[in-house]
Enzyme design. Structure first.
Site, short mmCIF file in Angstrom:
data_model
loop_
_atom_site.label_atom_id
_atom_site.label_comp_id
_atom_site.label_asym_id
_atom_site.label_seq_id
_atom_site.Cartn_x
_atom_site.Cartn_y
_atom_site.Cartn_z
N ASN A 1 44.57 -15.00 40.32
CA ASN A 1 45.45 -16.02 40.18
C ASN A 1 46.21 -16.44 41.56
O ASN A 1 47.24 -15.74 41.97
CB ASN A 1 46.63 -15.31 39.08
N LYS B 1 48.16 -18.73 41.90
CA LYS B 1 49.59 -19.26 41.81
C LYS B 1 49.58 -20.54 42.65
O LYS B 1 48.68 -21.23 42.73
CB LYS B 1 50.62 -18.10 42.16
N HIS C 1 51.94 -17.30 31.20
CA HIS C 1 52.10 -16.32 32.37
C HIS C 1 53.86 -16.40 32.34
O HIS C 1 54.47 -17.41 32.20
CB HIS C 1 51.48 -16.91 33.70
N GLU D 1 55.66 -16.18 34.61
CA GLU D 1 56.42 -17.11 35.78
C GLU D 1 56.59 -18.56 34.90
O GLU D 1 57.38 -19.39 35.45
CB GLU D 1 55.50 -17.18 36.97
N GLU E 1 50.83 -7.71 31.39
CA GLU E 1 51.50 -7.86 32.82
C GLU E 1 52.94 -7.48 32.46
O GLU E 1 53.73 -8.41 32.36
CB GLU E 1 51.56 -9.41 33.39
N GLY F 1 54.50 -9.01 41.53
CA GLY F 1 55.02 -9.30 42.99
C GLY F 1 56.10 -8.37 43.39
O GLY F 1 56.71 -8.56 44.25
N SER G 1 50.68 -6.13 40.42
CA SER G 1 50.81 -5.54 41.71
C SER G 1 49.61 -4.53 42.03
O SER G 1 49.57 -3.61 42.49
CB SER G 1 51.89 -4.38 42.18
P1 13P Z 1 50.95 -9.77 41.92
O1 13P Z 1 49.37 -9.11 41.72
O2 13P Z 1 51.33 -10.66 43.10
O3 13P Z 1 51.93 -8.66 41.56
O4 13P Z 1 50.99 -10.87 40.73
C1 13P Z 1 50.54 -10.44 39.25
C2 13P Z 1 50.41 -11.72 38.45
O5 13P Z 1 51.19 -12.40 38.04
C3 13P Z 1 49.06 -11.95 38.07
O6 13P Z 1 48.83 -13.13 36.93
#
Ligand code: 13P
Length: 262
Positions: A17, A19, A103, A105, A175, A181, A220
């Site tokens: 991902n 992002k 997601h 976010e 997640e 993150g 992570s």
């Molecule tokens: P990280 O691997 O940066 O923690 O992000 C995870 C994530 O949001 C995958 O969709």
């Protein structure tokens, strides 16, 4: 047109991902590296989910490889006057096989409701895209011990609207929001318990769907913690954020997935 290089039932799945990261030049370097170093994977399907403008680049670079690609969101409507939205059919035009849905976010920043997410999940399925549905609790919810209730509720809108059979050949990604993150991944024990809970929940409603559902862990993940996470029962792979932007790290995670298959 849709691509045809996706293995339908690989044992493990590792999804990048990206992002809101990347540009044409960086993407090209990263994808060239992935293509070179991931071509021997037999049991692991690798998927790259990029921002919309780069889907054409993914299509042109990945179409004759074993790596599939997808988007990070999709419109809940089929077409129409929805400025700024991108439909499932448009994603198919650029060869996408996968799409991330719900997601945290997005659900946090853009107030996506469970109903919206359920509609997007179904639109994706109806257009032959594999939805990657994200679920997970906040730290406060985990500390209060209500994480299963929270995840259960996130699944219930889809189940009550469309039935548990829609999880057949779909993907759920657990997640935990506190792990995204932060560098603080869930422990294998925490992940094991939630993944089992999710599989059992779907299984009591539709055992075939539960068997054909893949459950990823995201939050992570790096190539060190992947070693313990990917051997946990009911963890079928990972959804990788930060480490998917680093070729060595991401390829390392993909090889851990491959080696975790007996
Ligand atoms: P990280 O691997 O940066 O923690 O992000 C995870 C994530 O949001 C995958 O969709």
């Amino acid at each position: 047109m849709s691509q045809n290089n996706t293995q339908k039932f690989p044992r493990k799945l590792v999804v990048a991902n990206w992002k809101m990261h990347g540009n044409l030049k960086q993407n090209e370097a990263l994808l060239t590296d992935f293509i070179q170093n991931l071509s021997t994977l037999k049991y692991t399907q690798v998927v790259v989910c990029a921002p919309y403008p780069y889907l054409a680049q993914l299509q042109s670079m990945l179409q004759h490889t074993n790596i599939a690609w997808g988007a990070q969101n999709v419109a809940k409507n089929e077409f129409g006057a929805f400025t700024g939205e991108v439909s499932a059919e448009m994603l198919r035009d650029f060869g996408c096989s996968y799409v991330i849905i719900g997601h945290s976010e997005r659900s946090t920043a853009y107030c996506e409701s469970d109903e919206n997410i359920a509609q997007k999940f179904m639109v994706a399925k109806n257009h032959g895209l594999t939805p990657i549905l994200c679920v997970g609790e906040t730290l406060i919810e985990r500390e209060a011990g209500v994480m299963e209730m929270v995840v259960s509720k996130q699944l219930d809108t889809i189940i009550s609207t469309y039935g548990a059979e829609v999880f057949t050949d779909a993907i759920i990604s657990y997640e935990p929001i506190w792990a995204i993150g932060t560098g603080l991944a869930a422990t294998p024990i925490q992940a094991k318990s939630m993944h089992q809970f999710i599989r059992n929940k779907i299984s009591t409603l539709n055992s075939d769907a539960a068997n054909r559902l893949k459950i990823l862990y995201g939050g992570s993940v790096n190539r060190q913690n992947a070693v313990q996470l990917f051997v946990v029962p009911n963890i079928d792979g990972g959804l990788i954020g930060k480490c998917s932007l680093n070729a060595q790290e991401f390829e390392g995670i993909c090889h851990v997935a491959e080696n975790s298959v007996e």
